[in-house]
Scaffold this active site. Structure first.
Site, PDB file in Angstrom:
ATOM      1  N   CYS A 293      -1.671   0.499 -11.579  1.00 38.23           N
ATOM      2  CA  CYS A 293      -2.729  -0.324 -10.780  1.00 38.23           C
ATOM      3  C   CYS A 293      -2.229  -0.870  -9.277  1.00 38.23           C
ATOM      4  CB  CYS A 293      -3.525  -1.296 -11.262  1.00 38.23           C
ATOM      5  SG  CYS A 293      -4.923  -1.840 -10.178  1.00 38.23           S
TER       6      CYS A 293
ATOM      7  N   CYS B 273      -3.477  -4.199  -8.011  1.00 40.84           N
ATOM      8  CA  CYS B 273      -2.976  -5.309  -9.040  1.00 40.84           C
ATOM      9  C   CYS B 273      -1.534  -5.771  -8.809  1.00 40.84           C
ATOM     10  CB  CYS B 273      -3.301  -5.078 -10.565  1.00 40.84           C
ATOM     11  SG  CYS B 273      -4.915  -5.203 -11.069  1.00 40.84           S
TER      12      CYS B 273
END
Length: 181
Positions: free
Chosen positions: A131, A134
């Site tokens: 991700c 993130c």
């Protein structure tokens, strides 16, 4: 399961993985709580029960119950966040990125351990889960908290090694199953 048992499960075709695991275990670049919590959170992110069992056993020798719970919480909350924020980031329709996530994630603000450790563990899990949103968010928090780039790089390197251990063991297991058929 012990670390030696884990090493013995890594097939010969993955000798580099075994050597990386050995060097990672003796690496002292991170403080013990940071290191062993990172091992546990990353192991959980691999979803490989053999790797989880070995690294949870090792972590239990070095971490308080609160730190073990925080490592598990980092893996759990990042499993949720990595899916959601990766979707919002990758979707062609950017409307989703502006919508409230409506996901409970209070543990990020109050992990029960040093905030920088939790952020580093969350970053490592986010790297395993792929991700980018993130990764950027946690790396920014760590940089703002004064965590050295070398420590951040070490954390992600350790996560990469732990993921490669899980894959090597899986590949070795499937090779044995294929040979038995």
């Amino acid at each position: 399961m012990s670390i030696e048992d884990l090493k013995n499960l890594i097939p010969d075709f993955a000798k580099d993985v075994r050597l990386n695991l050995t060097s990672m275990l003796s690496d002292e670049a991170l403080e013990p709580q940071t290191k062993y919590g990172l091992f546990l959170a990353s192991a959980i992110a691999t979803r490989n029960p053999i790797v989880v069992a070995a690294l949870e056993s090792l972590a239990a020798e070095h971490l308080t119950p609160a730190a073990i719970a925080a490592a598990k919480a980092a893996a759990s909350v990042m499993a949720m966040n990595n899916i959601y924020y990766r979707f919002a980031h990758l979707a062609s329709n950017k409307e989703y990125a502006g919508m409230p996530a409506r996901l409970r994630m209070n543990v990020i603000a109050n992990p029960g351990i040093a905030k920088t450790d939790f952020e580093l563990w969350s970053l490592a899990v986010s790297a395993i889960n792929g991700c980018g949103a993130c990764i950027d968010a946690h790396e920014k928090v760590l940089q703002e908290a004064g965590v050295a780039s070398s420590a951040i790089q070490t954390a992600v390197r350790f996560a990469a090694i732990i993921q490669s251990v899980a894959i090597a063991i899986e590949a070795g297991s499937s090779s044995l199953a294929d040979a038995a058929e």
